[in-house]
Design an enzyme around this catalytic site. Structure first.
Site, mmCIF file in Angstrom:
data_model
loop_
_atom_site.group_PDB
_atom_site.id
_atom_site.type_symbol
_atom_site.label_atom_id
_atom_site.label_comp_id
_atom_site.label_asym_id
_atom_site.label_seq_id
_atom_site.Cartn_x
_atom_site.Cartn_y
_atom_site.Cartn_z
ATOM 1 N N GLY A 1 53.135 39.446 108.109
ATOM 2 C CA GLY A 1 53.986 39.230 109.285
ATOM 3 C C GLY A 1 54.242 37.777 109.615
ATOM 4 N N LEU B 1 53.579 32.525 104.552
ATOM 5 C CA LEU B 1 53.918 32.805 103.155
ATOM 6 C C LEU B 1 54.001 34.306 102.895
ATOM 7 N N ARG C 1 46.232 42.039 111.961
ATOM 8 C CA ARG C 1 45.582 42.451 113.209
ATOM 9 C C ARG C 1 46.571 42.680 114.339
ATOM 10 N N PHE D 1 40.029 26.897 108.961
ATOM 11 C CA PHE D 1 40.165 25.755 109.873
ATOM 12 C C PHE D 1 39.367 24.616 109.282
ATOM 13 N N TYR E 1 41.542 24.570 95.582
ATOM 14 C CA TYR E 1 40.122 24.249 95.780
ATOM 15 C C TYR E 1 39.221 25.463 95.529
ATOM 16 N N LYS F 1 37.494 31.703 98.684
ATOM 17 C CA LYS F 1 38.592 31.706 97.704
ATOM 18 C C LYS F 1 38.043 31.650 96.280
ATOM 19 N N PRO G 1 48.471 28.114 95.547
ATOM 20 C CA PRO G 1 49.467 27.182 96.083
ATOM 21 C C PRO G 1 48.820 25.877 96.533
ATOM 22 N N PRO H 1 50.035 22.611 99.239
ATOM 23 C CA PRO H 1 50.499 22.730 100.624
ATOM 24 C C PRO H 1 51.951 23.205 100.761
HETATM 25 C C1 HXC Z 1 34.812 25.313 114.344
HETATM 26 C C2 HXC Z 1 35.437 27.463 114.875
HETATM 27 C C3 HXC Z 1 36.815 27.103 114.838
HETATM 28 C C4 HXC Z 1 37.130 25.727 114.544
HETATM 29 C C5 HXC Z 1 36.687 29.200 115.337
HETATM 30 N N1 HXC Z 1 35.427 28.772 115.189
HETATM 31 N N2 HXC Z 1 37.560 28.204 115.112
HETATM 32 N N3 HXC Z 1 34.452 26.604 114.621
HETATM 33 N N4 HXC Z 1 36.093 24.884 114.315
HETATM 34 N N5 HXC Z 1 38.385 25.309 114.484
HETATM 35 C C6 HXC Z 1 34.199 29.550 115.367
HETATM 36 C C7 HXC Z 1 34.087 30.109 116.766
HETATM 37 O O1 HXC Z 1 33.576 29.139 117.686
HETATM 38 C C8 HXC Z 1 33.116 31.282 116.558
HETATM 39 O O2 HXC Z 1 31.798 30.839 116.414
HETATM 40 C C9 HXC Z 1 33.534 31.803 115.189
HETATM 41 O O3 HXC Z 1 34.222 30.722 114.528
HETATM 42 C C10 HXC Z 1 34.462 33.006 115.282
HETATM 43 O O4 HXC Z 1 35.563 32.619 116.087
HETATM 44 P P1 HXC Z 1 36.633 33.689 116.612
HETATM 45 O O5 HXC Z 1 37.711 32.951 117.316
HETATM 46 O O6 HXC Z 1 35.927 34.811 117.325
HETATM 47 O O7 HXC Z 1 37.151 34.295 115.206
HETATM 48 P P2 HXC Z 1 38.343 35.272 114.909
HETATM 49 O O8 HXC Z 1 38.971 35.754 116.184
HETATM 50 O O9 HXC Z 1 37.857 36.260 113.922
HETATM 51 O O10 HXC Z 1 39.451 34.295 114.235
HETATM 52 C C11 HXC Z 1 39.322 33.871 112.900
HETATM 53 C C12 HXC Z 1 39.747 32.422 112.701
HETATM 54 C C13 HXC Z 1 41.144 32.123 113.313
HETATM 55 C C14 HXC Z 1 39.674 32.137 111.225
HETATM 56 C C15 HXC Z 1 38.714 31.529 113.440
HETATM 57 O O11 HXC Z 1 41.514 30.784 113.065
HETATM 58 C C16 HXC Z 1 42.206 33.039 112.742
HETATM 59 O O12 HXC Z 1 42.423 34.137 113.294
HETATM 60 N N6 HXC Z 1 42.902 32.634 111.656
HETATM 61 C C17 HXC Z 1 43.919 33.465 110.985
HETATM 62 C C18 HXC Z 1 45.069 32.684 110.447
HETATM 63 C C19 HXC Z 1 44.733 31.454 109.661
HETATM 64 O O13 HXC Z 1 43.623 30.907 109.762
HETATM 65 N N7 HXC Z 1 45.723 30.953 108.878
HETATM 66 C C20 HXC Z 1 45.551 29.760 108.103
HETATM 67 C C21 HXC Z 1 45.383 30.119 106.675
HETATM 68 S S1 HXC Z 1 45.740 28.674 105.782
HETATM 69 P P3 HXC Z 1 30.720 30.888 117.645
HETATM 70 O O14 HXC Z 1 29.452 30.405 117.028
HETATM 71 O O15 HXC Z 1 31.276 29.951 118.698
HETATM 72 O O16 HXC Z 1 30.665 32.325 118.109
HETATM 73 C C22 HXC Z 1 44.872 28.581 104.389
HETATM 74 C C23 HXC Z 1 45.370 27.430 103.544
HETATM 75 C C24 HXC Z 1 44.443 26.971 102.479
HETATM 76 O O17 HXC Z 1 44.004 29.342 104.118
HETATM 77 C C25 HXC Z 1 44.900 25.777 101.673
HETATM 78 C C26 HXC Z 1 45.787 24.746 102.288
HETATM 79 C C27 HXC Z 1 46.256 23.680 101.343
HETATM 80 P P1 NAP Z 2 49.236 32.432 108.089
HETATM 81 O O1 NAP Z 2 50.672 32.595 108.447
HETATM 82 O O2 NAP Z 2 48.271 32.072 109.163
HETATM 83 O O3 NAP Z 2 48.799 33.751 107.338
HETATM 84 C C1 NAP Z 2 47.581 34.385 107.478
HETATM 85 C C2 NAP Z 2 47.841 35.850 107.803
HETATM 86 O O4 NAP Z 2 46.606 36.559 107.709
HETATM 87 C C3 NAP Z 2 48.411 36.078 109.192
HETATM 88 O O5 NAP Z 2 49.588 36.843 109.085
HETATM 89 C C4 NAP Z 2 47.323 36.872 109.916
HETATM 90 O O6 NAP Z 2 47.899 37.834 110.787
HETATM 91 C C5 NAP Z 2 46.578 37.514 108.751
HETATM 92 N N1 NAP Z 2 45.178 37.806 109.055
HETATM 93 C C6 NAP Z 2 44.222 36.952 109.496
HETATM 94 N N2 NAP Z 2 43.076 37.614 109.691
HETATM 95 C C7 NAP Z 2 43.295 38.896 109.344
HETATM 96 C C8 NAP Z 2 42.475 40.066 109.306
HETATM 97 N N3 NAP Z 2 41.185 40.041 109.678
HETATM 98 N N4 NAP Z 2 43.034 41.234 108.887
HETATM 99 C C9 NAP Z 2 44.326 41.277 108.517
HETATM 100 N N5 NAP Z 2 45.143 40.213 108.513
HETATM 101 C C10 NAP Z 2 44.632 39.034 108.936
HETATM 102 O O7 NAP Z 2 49.053 31.310 106.949
HETATM 103 P P2 NAP Z 2 49.767 31.033 105.537
HETATM 104 O O8 NAP Z 2 49.789 29.571 105.379
HETATM 105 O O9 NAP Z 2 51.017 31.817 105.406
HETATM 106 O O10 NAP Z 2 48.679 31.606 104.505
HETATM 107 C C11 NAP Z 2 48.952 32.714 103.651
HETATM 108 C C12 NAP Z 2 48.055 32.672 102.436
HETATM 109 O O11 NAP Z 2 48.366 31.529 101.637
HETATM 110 C C13 NAP Z 2 46.560 32.575 102.738
HETATM 111 O O12 NAP Z 2 45.846 33.337 101.796
HETATM 112 C C14 NAP Z 2 46.284 31.110 102.563
HETATM 113 O O13 NAP Z 2 44.928 30.866 102.258
HETATM 114 C C15 NAP Z 2 47.174 30.827 101.371
HETATM 115 N N6 NAP Z 2 47.481 29.423 101.178
HETATM 116 C C16 NAP Z 2 48.319 28.800 102.047
HETATM 117 C C17 NAP Z 2 48.625 27.470 101.815
HETATM 118 C C18 NAP Z 2 49.578 26.741 102.709
HETATM 119 O O14 NAP Z 2 49.768 25.531 102.501
HETATM 120 N N7 NAP Z 2 50.204 27.366 103.666
HETATM 121 C C19 NAP Z 2 48.079 26.806 100.711
HETATM 122 C C20 NAP Z 2 47.220 27.473 99.866
HETATM 123 C C21 NAP Z 2 46.940 28.801 100.096
HETATM 124 P P3 NAP Z 2 47.193 38.352 112.159
HETATM 125 O O15 NAP Z 2 46.866 37.133 112.948
HETATM 126 O O16 NAP Z 2 48.225 39.259 112.780
HETATM 127 O O17 NAP Z 2 45.983 39.124 111.734
#
Ligand code: HXC
Ligand code: NAP
Length: 286
Positions: A23, A26, A46, A104, A154, A169, A195, A197
């Protein structure tokens, strides 16, 4: 750069594809391209509200059919539900894209164990939950399914400041290669994309927040000096899930403008040396 569709129209016609995290970011871009190529798409994450809005946008843009299903990939029962809803709507499921992720940046010593779990459980557990449930379904029903895992570069180099993500990963990459070997005998292919960035709201807000941007420019360590375009990734993903890649299995394809290899090569920083100095360097070193 060519950012139009690479594959022929209808290349994915008749296929049903599940994209976790489809949703946003990427996942949404890949899903849109799969629809353009004739597939039915299921998006699962979610937030059902977010999925429903995205599904409508994608259907309006492509004329295809999208099924949004709420699913926390950490919960096995949610994954079972996605599969049964998919079969109810489309009759079968042919392709799985493990794209959902959490991440993060943080110094590792500042993380709680819950923070580590939060990332590893989405990325590694979420990917193996989906792979196991859907793989068993494919084997039982003699479906030659395809899995595409979205990892990062990575996964093999490791990286500071994103250690939970790097560990998770790396596990997904190990699963890609392991099942490429083990399930190939069923005609099931398992591949990954790594990928570099690609700007998305989800990644940029957590990994390159505005406050960081004055400290460094990430494009400087990319030989091609730019970020990736979503269509470039969507084209590669479409190829890897399509029958055009029928002999590609257990592989990870990097799409990062040369970023990781630039960081790895011993002498690559020598491109900081002005060309006017190379004459003198020759005299010194010859
Ligand atoms: C330190 C953190 C934190 C942060 C959360 N926590 N964010 N700690 N720095 N920035 C801690 C919280 O304090 C808590 O610990 C625990 O993590 C769980 O936090 P919640 O908020 O309850 O977790 P949750 O609701 O499950 O959310 C998961 C999440 C959130 C990963 C923290 O960011 C999320 O929903 N992300 C989904 C989308 C996403 O991340 N997209 C990016 C993908 S990009 P405590 O101890 O306080 O209880 C990617 C690219 C890779 O992967 C490569 C790029 C080149
Ligand atoms: P994004 O938009 O934040 O995508 C992450 C998705 O995962 C969101 O749609 C989120 O939706 C879903 N998600 C998170 N927790 C989930 C859970 N517990 N159950 C089901 N769905 C969940 O970020 P993005 O940059 O497009 O990343 C997509 C993929 O590319 C990831 O695997 C990331 O590691 C990879 N990647 C991205 C980059 C980049 O530069 N963007 C580089 C290398 C790799 P909800 O919040 O609705 O759950």
């Amino acid at each position: 750069m060519n950012t139009t569709s690479m594959l022929q129209k209808d290349s994915l016609k008749g296929k049903t594809i599940l994209v976790t995290g489809g949703g946003s970011g990427l996942g949404k871009s890949m899903s849109t391209e799969f629809l353009n190529l004739g597939a039915n798409v299921v998006i699962a994450s979610r937030s059902l509200d977010k999925l429903e809005v995205a599904a409508k946008e994608m259907e309006d843009e492509t004329g295809g059919t999208v099924l949004p299903v709420q699913c926390n990939v950490k919960e096995y029962s949610d994954v079972e539900n996605v599969l049964s809803e998919t079969i109810k709507k489309f009759g079968s499921l042919d392709i799985l894209v493990n794209n959902a992720a959490g991440n993060f940046v943080s110094p590792t010593e500042r993380l709680s164990h819950r923070a580590f779990d939060a990332v590893v459980d989405i990325v590694l557990k979420g990917s193996y939950n989906c792979t196991l449930e859907i793989g068993k379904y494919w084997i039982k029903n003699k479906i030659k399914g395809v899995t595409l895992n979205i990892v990062t570069t990575y996964s093999w180099t490791g990286s500071g400041y994103v250690v939970p993500s790097a560990c998770a990963k790396a596990g997904v990459l190990a699963m890609t290669r392991s099942l490429g070997a083990e399930w190939g005998k069923y005609g099931i292919r398992t591949n990954a994309i790594a990928p570099g960035p690609f700007p998305t709201e989800g990644a940029w807000s957590r990994l390159f927040p505005k406050a960081f941007r004055k400290f460094y420019d990430p494009t400087k360590k990319i030989p091609l000096k730019r970020f990736g375009d979503h269509q470039e990734l969507a084209n590669l993903a479409s190829y890897l899930v399509s029958d055009y890649s029928a002999y590609v299995n257990g592989e990870v394809v990097t799409i990062d403008g040369g970023e990781w290899i630039y960081g790895a090569g011993e002498f690559n920083l020598m491109d900081k040396i002005p060309s006017s100095l190379w004459g003198m360097i020759k005299k010194i070193t010859k």
